[in-house]
Design an enzyme around this catalytic site. Sequence first.
Site, mmCIF file in Angstrom:
data_model
loop_
_atom_site.group_PDB
_atom_site.id
_atom_site.type_symbol
_atom_site.label_atom_id
_atom_site.label_comp_id
_atom_site.label_asym_id
_atom_site.label_seq_id
_atom_site.Cartn_x
_atom_site.Cartn_y
_atom_site.Cartn_z
ATOM 1 N N LYS A 71 -86.431 9.612 16.340
ATOM 2 C CA LYS A 71 -87.227 9.960 17.514
ATOM 3 C C LYS A 71 -86.798 9.140 18.724
ATOM 4 C CE LYS A 71 -90.658 8.902 19.550
ATOM 5 N NZ LYS A 71 -91.836 8.134 19.858
ATOM 6 N N SER A 118 -96.628 6.528 17.791
ATOM 7 C CA SER A 118 -97.844 5.721 17.894
ATOM 8 C C SER A 118 -98.602 6.069 19.165
ATOM 9 C CB SER A 118 -97.491 4.242 17.888
ATOM 10 O OG SER A 118 -96.720 3.933 16.757
ATOM 11 N N HIS A 122 -97.211 5.452 11.432
ATOM 12 C CA HIS A 122 -97.446 6.861 11.116
ATOM 13 C C HIS A 122 -96.424 7.297 10.070
ATOM 14 C CE1 HIS A 122 -94.004 7.616 13.658
ATOM 15 N NE2 HIS A 122 -94.611 7.063 14.704
ATOM 16 N N GLY A 158 -93.746 8.813 10.151
ATOM 17 C CA GLY A 158 -92.344 8.543 10.480
ATOM 18 C C GLY A 158 -91.925 7.163 10.003
ATOM 19 N N HIS A 159 -92.764 6.164 10.323
ATOM 20 C CA HIS A 159 -92.474 4.805 9.855
ATOM 21 C C HIS A 159 -92.446 4.745 8.322
ATOM 22 C CE1 HIS A 159 -94.607 3.861 13.810
ATOM 23 N NE2 HIS A 159 -93.458 3.236 13.974
ATOM 24 N N GLN A 181 -90.052 -5.526 25.806
ATOM 25 C CA GLN A 181 -89.624 -4.160 26.076
ATOM 26 C C GLN A 181 -90.640 -3.394 26.902
ATOM 27 O OE1 GLN A 181 -89.299 -3.464 21.790
ATOM 28 N NE2 GLN A 181 -90.249 -1.489 22.075
ATOM 29 N N GLY A 233 -85.814 5.122 13.381
ATOM 30 C CA GLY A 233 -86.195 6.533 13.443
ATOM 31 C C GLY A 233 -85.443 7.289 14.529
#
Lengths: 275, 275
Positions: A129, A166, A5, A7-8, A32, A127
């Site tokens: 976030k 995502s 998105h 952000g990436h 993860q 990021g």
Amino acid sequence: MGSLHEGHLNLVKQASEHCPIVVVSIFVNPAQFGPNEDLDKYPRTLSHDLELLRSLNCVDSVFLPKVKDIYPSGIPLEIEKQKGTFIEVKGISHQLEGTTRPLFFRGVSTVVAKLFNIVQPNHTFFGQKDAQQCAVIRALISDLHFPIEMHVGATKREHNGLAMSSRNQYLTPEMRNYATALYNALTTIKNGLGKGERNREILLSKGYEIIEEATKTVKEKNLGFELKLDYLSVADPTTLEELQEIEEGKGAIISGALFVGTTRIIDNLLFNCTL
Amino acid sequence: MGSLHEGHLNLVKQASEHCPIVVVSIFVNPAQFGPNEDLDKYPRTLSHDLELLRSLNCVDSVFLPKVKDIYPSGIPLEIEKQKGTFIEVKGISHQLEGTTRPLFFRGVSTVVAKLFNIVQPNHTFFGQKDAQQCAVIRALISDLHFPIEMHVGATKREHNGLAMSSRNQYLTPEMRNYATALYNALTTIKNGLGKGERNREILLSKGYEIIEEATKTVKEKNLGFELKLDYLSVADPTTLEELQEIEEGKGAIISGALFVGTTRIIDNLLFNCTL
């Protein structure tokens, strides 16, 4: 992890401004995910991702490893069955996101160290976030002496304030609308700090109020999903421990996690600090 | 870890044959010692070590970090108090040496990864005497994709067969004499394999006999110390799991640990395999 998105893409642009060669890795990292998490249904949109990256016209290489390239001994989700090398950043991996996802940052630290050694970057871009992830990776780089400079890109948001993620693909437009309660709660806490309030309980209570109100509205309107707060936090930017009183001149990470239906979203704001 | 002996010096010579630049690290790594082990009394002979290295005339740099360089968050011996980044190689770290020293290989893996990132070698040299350490470091390099080639140098021995070790400094000449029981036991097992014996119990029993005999002699002669076997092992060279039957054409690591007084010595021999 792909499913790119804005952000990436912003991180990629930032990388291209700092570096003559830009490498993007796309890898949905099984280590993860917990056994009951969304590994299987995690969005995978590779051809669209590659189109987006191509359109940026600044990416030299996309690294798309297979699971067996990264985990040659395999990677069962049950920790007792796992073999091979794993990395943990102790002290900042088990609070906040680590509370409900105890192996999450172990998985992140492990895969990032592998990617670092394969790609051997001079700079790396993460990021904001995922604030705790930024703190963990910063400690990983520093503790293991990776010769890498870390950069943190600002969180990109939808027009209504919802942090891009995502996992937002799991949300209906109506869910996205009510999901903003998390951002609004964090903003209220940050504004409280900005106005000089330093009492943890008073600060948090304003955040809880906003979430409760949204939760109530969603329930009353019978929208077919629920909002459920996981946590709100005001934590020390370095130790990630909850701050009881926010000392003057000291920064804080204001963060939270909210279930919107079965989708868990996270967000954070920084007060007088960087990651 | 310094306190250099001929085994170490041989690794340095080997390095100088392979590489245009040779870096030696000397660091007594607290993370690989348990709370009740010999961290404080571990032999530290820095000026002698530096003399020895100088005499080789092939060392470009000696890296002598302080504990706080390697562990900026400190390194308490109690694991619960430790903070920062730690690495574990799961599957091959908790048997053999890992049984009595459960955090040993975690400490080794962690410090070696740090040294790798600081020194950034193309080649690295470890001694066969620490066979399990070699297996763990080989897995660490492969799993984390360090761009480093590992070399294993043969174990150097005293004339009586005793494997050279920094901890041999703890032993009196008489202790050193009886300490050879370990090497003799391992040799007997290896000879058994060489003669075609494939039954684990028969192979091990010959080794146990040698240790028992030495133990008895030391007790009878009232020498002021005891011999006490920790373990003898015939294990798979890759998984380090105990082999029940040694298949034809399959190799084995024959290893053991013996207490000589309060000093614990280890040794190993390889049968049809490399590390």
